[in-house]
Design a protein around this motif. Structure first.
Motif, short mmCIF file in Angstrom:
data_model
loop_
_atom_site.label_atom_id
_atom_site.label_comp_id
_atom_site.label_asym_id
_atom_site.label_seq_id
_atom_site.Cartn_x
_atom_site.Cartn_y
_atom_site.Cartn_z
N ARG A 29 0.83 -1.21 0.00
CA ARG A 29 0.00 0.00 0.00
C ARG A 29 0.87 1.26 0.00
O ARG A 29 0.63 2.20 -0.77
CB ARG A 29 -0.92 -0.02 1.23
N LEU A 30 1.88 1.27 0.85
CA LEU A 30 2.75 2.45 0.95
C LEU A 30 3.60 2.63 -0.32
O LEU A 30 3.81 3.75 -0.77
CB LEU A 30 3.64 2.34 2.19
N MET A 31 4.08 1.53 -0.88
CA MET A 31 4.84 1.62 -2.13
C MET A 31 3.96 2.15 -3.26
O MET A 31 4.40 2.97 -4.06
CB MET A 31 5.41 0.24 -2.52
N GLN A 125 12.77 6.31 -8.40
CA GLN A 125 12.69 7.29 -7.31
C GLN A 125 11.89 6.73 -6.13
O GLN A 125 12.26 6.92 -4.97
CB GLN A 125 12.09 8.60 -7.82
N ALA A 126 10.82 6.02 -6.43
CA ALA A 126 10.00 5.42 -5.37
C ALA A 126 10.80 4.35 -4.61
O ALA A 126 10.76 4.29 -3.38
CB ALA A 126 8.72 4.82 -5.96
N ALA A 130 12.04 4.14 -0.62
CA ALA A 130 11.68 2.98 0.20
C ALA A 130 12.92 2.32 0.81
O ALA A 130 12.86 1.82 1.94
CB ALA A 130 10.90 1.97 -0.62
N LEU A 131 14.01 2.32 0.07
CA LEU A 131 15.21 1.61 0.52
C LEU A 131 16.22 2.50 1.24
O LEU A 131 17.30 2.03 1.62
CB LEU A 131 15.88 0.92 -0.68
N ALA A 132 15.87 3.76 1.43
CA ALA A 132 16.78 4.70 2.10
C ALA A 132 17.24 4.14 3.45
O ALA A 132 16.43 3.63 4.23
CB ALA A 132 16.10 6.05 2.29
N GLY A 133 18.54 4.19 3.69
CA GLY A 133 19.09 3.75 4.96
C GLY A 133 19.40 2.27 5.05
O GLY A 133 19.97 1.81 6.04
N LEU A 134 19.01 1.50 4.05
CA LEU A 134 19.31 0.06 4.06
C LEU A 134 20.63 -0.19 3.34
O LEU A 134 20.95 0.47 2.36
CB LEU A 134 18.19 -0.73 3.37
N THR A 135 21.36 -1.18 3.81
CA THR A 135 22.61 -1.55 3.14
C THR A 135 22.29 -2.43 1.94
O THR A 135 21.19 -2.98 1.84
CB THR A 135 23.53 -2.34 4.09
N ASP A 136 23.27 -2.56 1.05
CA ASP A 136 23.10 -3.44 -0.10
C ASP A 136 22.82 -4.87 0.34
O ASP A 136 22.02 -5.58 -0.27
CB ASP A 136 24.34 -3.41 -1.00
N ASP A 137 23.48 -5.32 1.42
CA ASP A 137 23.25 -6.67 1.93
C ASP A 137 21.83 -6.84 2.45
O ASP A 137 21.21 -7.89 2.24
CB ASP A 137 24.25 -7.01 3.05
N GLN A 138 21.30 -5.83 3.13
CA GLN A 138 19.92 -5.90 3.62
C GLN A 138 18.93 -5.97 2.46
O GLN A 138 17.97 -6.75 2.50
CB GLN A 138 19.60 -4.69 4.51
N PHE A 142 16.49 -9.13 1.71
CA PHE A 142 15.04 -8.93 1.62
C PHE A 142 14.52 -9.44 0.28
O PHE A 142 13.52 -10.16 0.21
CB PHE A 142 14.67 -7.45 1.80
N LYS A 143 15.22 -9.07 -0.80
CA LYS A 143 14.78 -9.50 -2.13
C LYS A 143 14.82 -11.02 -2.25
O LYS A 143 13.88 -11.63 -2.79
CB LYS A 143 15.65 -8.86 -3.21
#
Length: 166
Positions: A29-31, A125-126, A130-138, A142-143
């Motif tokens: 919903r937020l995405m 951009q969206a 959404a991924l701001a502050g997450l590391t590449d590993d995180q 998640f993916k």
């Protein structure tokens, strides 16, 4: 005077607002809302719902309308309305399915490709927000987990349909 309804303690333990289903629903919903705001910013001349239809068509290629509706999780009649508008705008074409003349195959036009580039910018951009502050590993973890969950659910759906058809 407002009153607050408090469920019995035994019921509150059964419903976890941070359970996987709630989290996925909330994130979706937020995405979607975030994507809608970005679509407006880049000036895409279709509605956000129509943009979603175009993106899913780009993902799955030429498809029957009913298959597209299933991918989108929408009623076929809703998709028909979106496709009517997109066809009038010259972004999709519908043709009879050679295997079943009653069914229609929907295909993107070249004009849609230009628009999809703008939609992709909004999507980037969206995602960045959404991924701001997450590391590449995180993000990778998640993916990977999300892909496994999707595979599990698709497998279960296929098995259920197979069982229902036998």
């Amino acid at each position: 005077m407002s009153t607050t309804i408090t469920p019995p303690p035994s019921e509150t333990k059964l419903i976890d607002p941070d359970s996987l289903g709630f989290l996925i629903g909330d994130i979706a919903r937020l995405m979607r809302g975030n994507f809608e705001r970005e679509i407006e910013k880049v000036g895409v001349p279709v509605t956000t719902s129509e943009a979603r239809v175009l993106v899913h068509m780009a993902r799955c290629g030429a498809a029957r309308q009913n298959v597209l509706a299933e991918y989108l999780g929408l009623a076929p009649m809703s998709v028909t309305g979106f496709l009517d508008n997109l066809e009038r705008a010259g972004l999709v074409v519908r043709a009879p399915d050679p295997a079943d003349r009653r069914a229609k195959i929907v295909t993107l036009t070249e004009a849609a490709q230009v628009l999809l580039d703008r939609i992709a910018i909004a999507g980037q951009q969206a995602r960045a927000r959404a991924l701001a502050g997450l590391t590449d590993d995180q993000v990778a973890a998640f993916k990977s987990a999300a892909l496994a969950i999707r595979t599990n659910l698709e497998t279960a759906r296929t098995a259920s349909r197979t069982e229902a058809g036998s």
